[in-house]
Motif scaffolding. Structure first.
Motif, PDB file in Angstrom:
ATOM      1  N   THR A 182       0.874  -1.192  -0.063  1.00  0.00           N
ATOM      2  CA  THR A 182      -0.054  -0.052  -0.034  1.00  0.00           C
ATOM      3  C   THR A 182       0.933   1.286  -0.071  1.00  0.00           C
ATOM      4  OG1 THR A 182      -1.762  -1.122   1.222  1.00  0.00           O
ATOM      5  CG2 THR A 182      -1.558   1.113   0.979  1.00  0.00           C
ATOM      6  N   GLU A 183       1.903   1.261   0.763  1.00  0.00           N
ATOM      7  CA  GLU A 183       2.654   2.255   0.744  1.00  0.00           C
ATOM      8  C   GLU A 183       3.505   2.741  -0.277  1.00  0.00           C
ATOM      9  OE1 GLU A 183       6.663   4.008   3.291  1.00  0.00           O
ATOM     10  OE2 GLU A 183       6.340   1.874   3.102  1.00  0.00           O
ATOM     11  N   ARG A 184       3.994   1.597  -1.226  1.00  0.00           N
ATOM     12  CA  ARG A 184       4.605   1.786  -2.324  1.00  0.00           C
ATOM     13  C   ARG A 184       3.626   2.366  -3.492  1.00  0.00           C
ATOM     14  NH1 ARG A 184       6.753  -2.761  -2.186  1.00  0.00           N
ATOM     15  NH2 ARG A 184       5.127  -3.723  -3.175  1.00  0.00           N
ATOM     16  N   GLN A 185       2.396   1.827  -3.568  1.00  0.00           N
ATOM     17  CA  GLN A 185       1.446   2.082  -4.422  1.00  0.00           C
ATOM     18  C   GLN A 185       1.005   3.633  -4.403  1.00  0.00           C
ATOM     19  OE1 GLN A 185       0.439   0.240  -6.863  1.00  0.00           O
ATOM     20  NE2 GLN A 185      -1.236   1.141  -7.740  1.00  0.00           N
ATOM     21  N   ALA A 186       1.071   4.174  -3.005  1.00  0.00           N
ATOM     22  CA  ALA A 186       0.521   5.519  -2.618  1.00  0.00           C
ATOM     23  C   ALA A 186       1.679   6.502  -3.049  1.00  0.00           C
ATOM     24  CB  ALA A 186       0.249   5.722  -1.085  1.00  0.00           C
ATOM     25  N   LEU A 187       2.988   6.284  -3.109  1.00  0.00           N
ATOM     26  CA  LEU A 187       4.001   6.998  -3.380  1.00  0.00           C
ATOM     27  C   LEU A 187       4.220   7.172  -4.637  1.00  0.00           C
ATOM     28  CD1 LEU A 187       6.460   6.181  -0.620  1.00  0.00           C
ATOM     29  CD2 LEU A 187       5.381   8.472  -0.673  1.00  0.00           C
ATOM     30  N   THR A 188       3.787   6.264  -5.608  1.00  0.00           N
ATOM     31  CA  THR A 188       3.936   6.189  -6.816  1.00  0.00           C
ATOM     32  C   THR A 188       3.084   6.330  -8.013  1.00  0.00           C
ATOM     33  OG1 THR A 188       4.061   3.657  -6.932  1.00  0.00           O
ATOM     34  CG2 THR A 188       6.126   4.550  -6.708  1.00  0.00           C
ATOM     35  N   ARG A 189       1.876   6.103  -7.387  1.00  0.00           N
ATOM     36  CA  ARG A 189       0.617   5.938  -8.282  1.00  0.00           C
ATOM     37  C   ARG A 189      -0.633   6.802  -8.123  1.00  0.00           C
ATOM     38  NH1 ARG A 189       1.016   1.820 -11.765  1.00  0.00           N
ATOM     39  NH2 ARG A 189      -0.597   2.834 -13.128  1.00  0.00           N
ATOM     40  N   TRP A 190      -0.546   7.114  -6.773  1.00  0.00           N
ATOM     41  CA  TRP A 190      -1.784   7.864  -6.346  1.00  0.00           C
ATOM     42  C   TRP A 190      -1.681   9.488  -6.811  1.00  0.00           C
ATOM     43  CZ3 TRP A 190      -3.627   6.149  -0.707  1.00  0.00           C
ATOM     44  CH2 TRP A 190      -3.626   4.849  -0.832  1.00  0.00           C
ATOM     45  N   ARG A 191      -2.745  10.006  -7.326  1.00  0.00           N
ATOM     46  CA  ARG A 191      -3.020  11.290  -7.877  1.00  0.00           C
ATOM     47  C   ARG A 191      -4.082  11.924  -6.993  1.00  0.00           C
ATOM     48  NH1 ARG A 191       1.267   9.958  -8.639  1.00  0.00           N
ATOM     49  NH2 ARG A 191       2.684  10.064 -10.592  1.00  0.00           N
ATOM     50  N   PHE A 192      -3.985  13.104  -6.487  1.00  0.00           N
ATOM     51  CA  PHE A 192      -5.061  13.890  -6.150  1.00  0.00           C
ATOM     52  C   PHE A 192      -5.200  15.319  -6.516  1.00  0.00           C
ATOM     53  CE2 PHE A 192      -3.849  10.679  -2.842  1.00  0.00           C
ATOM     54  CZ  PHE A 192      -4.869  10.187  -1.975  1.00  0.00           C
ATOM     55  N   ARG A 193      -6.558  15.829  -6.448  1.00  0.00           N
ATOM     56  CA  ARG A 193      -6.614  17.220  -6.576  1.00  0.00           C
ATOM     57  C   ARG A 193      -6.141  18.026  -5.177  1.00  0.00           C
ATOM     58  NH1 ARG A 193      -9.269  18.721 -11.236  1.00  0.00           N
ATOM     59  NH2 ARG A 193     -10.305  16.924 -12.415  1.00  0.00           N
ATOM     60  N   PRO A 194      -5.210  18.973  -5.000  1.00  0.00           N
ATOM     61  CA  PRO A 194      -4.794  19.316  -3.951  1.00  0.00           C
ATOM     62  C   PRO A 194      -5.746  20.278  -3.268  1.00  0.00           C
ATOM     63  CG  PRO A 194      -3.855  20.573  -5.928  1.00  0.00           C
ATOM     64  CD  PRO A 194      -4.470  19.473  -6.360  1.00  0.00           C
ATOM     65  N   ALA A 195      -5.633  20.230  -1.987  1.00  0.00           N
ATOM     66  CA  ALA A 195      -6.420  21.058  -1.278  1.00  0.00           C
ATOM     67  C   ALA A 195      -6.195  22.588  -1.513  1.00  0.00           C
ATOM     68  CB  ALA A 195      -6.215  20.679   0.528  1.00  0.00           C
ATOM     69  N   THR A 196      -7.093  23.280  -0.949  1.00  0.00           N
ATOM     70  CA  THR A 196      -6.839  24.865  -1.444  1.00  0.00           C
ATOM     71  C   THR A 196      -7.464  25.700  -0.274  1.00  0.00           C
ATOM     72  OG1 THR A 196      -9.345  24.917  -2.481  1.00  0.00           O
ATOM     73  CG2 THR A 196      -7.309  24.358  -3.828  1.00  0.00           C
ATOM     74  N   ARG A 197      -6.957  27.019  -0.098  1.00  0.00           N
ATOM     75  CA  ARG A 197      -7.318  27.633   0.710  1.00  0.00           C
ATOM     76  C   ARG A 197      -7.463  29.168   0.335  1.00  0.00           C
ATOM     77  NH1 ARG A 197      -6.402  28.374   6.628  1.00  0.00           N
ATOM     78  NH2 ARG A 197      -6.316  30.342   7.509  1.00  0.00           N
ATOM     79  N   ASP A 198      -8.780  29.495   0.075  1.00  0.00           N
ATOM     80  CA  ASP A 198      -9.004  30.852  -0.562  1.00  0.00           C
ATOM     81  C   ASP A 198      -8.744  30.648  -1.925  1.00  0.00           C
ATOM     82  OD1 ASP A 198     -10.423  31.755   1.358  1.00  0.00           O
ATOM     83  OD2 ASP A 198      -8.721  33.045   2.155  1.00  0.00           O
ATOM     84  N   GLY A 199      -8.765  29.400  -2.610  1.00  0.00           N
ATOM     85  CA  GLY A 199      -8.511  29.363  -3.808  1.00  0.00           C
ATOM     86  C   GLY A 199      -6.990  29.097  -4.218  1.00  0.00           C
ATOM     87  N   VAL A 200      -6.248  29.018  -3.107  1.00  0.00           N
ATOM     88  CA  VAL A 200      -4.654  28.606  -3.324  1.00  0.00           C
ATOM     89  C   VAL A 200      -4.356  27.204  -3.002  1.00  0.00           C
ATOM     90  CG1 VAL A 200      -2.319  29.448  -2.742  1.00  0.00           C
ATOM     91  CG2 VAL A 200      -4.263  31.094  -3.126  1.00  0.00           C
ATOM     92  N   PRO A 201      -3.739  26.371  -3.798  1.00  0.00           N
ATOM     93  CA  PRO A 201      -3.303  25.167  -3.217  1.00  0.00           C
ATOM     94  C   PRO A 201      -2.532  25.178  -2.039  1.00  0.00           C
ATOM     95  CG  PRO A 201      -3.105  25.608  -5.551  1.00  0.00           C
ATOM     96  CD  PRO A 201      -3.357  26.758  -5.277  1.00  0.00           C
ATOM     97  N   VAL A 202      -2.532  24.337  -1.289  1.00  0.00           N
ATOM     98  CA  VAL A 202      -1.739  24.145  -0.150  1.00  0.00           C
ATOM     99  C   VAL A 202      -1.838  22.638   0.198  1.00  0.00           C
ATOM    100  CG1 VAL A 202      -2.627  26.159   0.906  1.00  0.00           C
ATOM    101  CG2 VAL A 202      -4.093  24.208   1.335  1.00  0.00           C
ATOM    102  N   GLU A 203      -0.735  22.288   1.053  1.00  0.00           N
ATOM    103  CA  GLU A 203      -0.323  20.894   1.386  1.00  0.00           C
ATOM    104  C   GLU A 203      -1.374  20.491   2.518  1.00  0.00           C
ATOM    105  OE1 GLU A 203       3.607  20.432   2.427  1.00  0.00           O
ATOM    106  OE2 GLU A 203       4.407  20.596   0.678  1.00  0.00           O
TER     107      GLU A 203
END
Length: 216
Positions: A182-203
């Motif tokens: 699971t760890e290997r799959q998350a680091l290599t293949r997973w993709r997200f739409r990043p979180a935003t704060r007032d429309g600005v992408p943040v971690e």
């Protein structure tokens, strides 16, 4: 015959005695005459005379050179300077007029001036990019599949501003094989739409659950 000769007693002879005495006297006279005559020498008498010696004159005191004292001119007494009196300007004091009475129904005038409250920031959590939804399920571990084991892995992922997983934390996993795949799959293949704060992408962190189930 010889025994009778020596056994007879000897007779005293006066002539023999006189001869012996004469011989002894001659010997003694010769000894006395042969002793050399000693003359007694009288040494000269040593006469000691006391000669008076003149006493040396007493030592004269040596005069030490007197140190030279530098002559300094007498200091000039300071002259008292009278500074001109400068009068400090006085700051005028202003007396504020009394505030008007406040109407209890209206309240204080200061309280009436209220800044509008700041709006809370608008935040949106990271979501799965549906274009990569098929890549979220990791491959089934061969050993666990051969034994017929099933399990559920719960992890926390840090989604970067580019939508990729930057860090993975293990929350729970039934086995090491399920966790590693699971760890290997998350680091290599997973993709997200990043979180935003007032429309600005943040971690942002997000918790994900992966299930491993045997299909019939």
């Amino acid at each position: 015959m010889y025994a009778d000769r020596f056994a007879q007693p000897r007779k005293f002879s006066p002539s023999s005695l006189a001869i012996a005495v004469a011989l002894n006297g001659a010997v003694m006279a010769g000894l006395i005459l042969s002793v050399p005559a000693f003359k007694k020498k009288i040494d000269d008498v040593l006469i000691i005379k006391t000669i008076p010696i003149d006493q040396p004159p007493p030592p004269q005191p040596i005069e030490q050179p007197r140190p030279k004292i530098a002559q300094h001119p007498a200091p000039t007494p300071p002259i008292d300077r009278v500074e001109p009196l400068v009068e400090t300007p006085r700051t005028p004091t202003y007396v504020l007029p009394p505030l008007p009475p406040v109407d209890p129904g209206i309240g204080n005038a200061v309280d009436r001036i209220i800044d509008p409250p700041a709006k809370p920031p608008v935040t949106i959590d990271a979501t799965i990019d549906q274009r990569y939804a098929r890549d979220f399920q990791p491959a089934y571990p061969a050993g666990e599949q051969r034994l017929g084991n099933e399990g559920k892995v719960v992890i926390r992922v840090l989604v970067g501003t580019d939508g990729r997983v930057k860090q993975v934390e293990r929350v729970s996993a039934p086995s090491e094989a399920f966790w590693q795949t699971t760890e290997r799959q998350a680091l290599t293949r997973w993709r997200f739409r990043p979180a935003t704060r007032d429309g600005v992408p943040v971690e942002a962190w997000r918790t994900m659950t992966v299930r491993f189930e045997m299909t019939s």
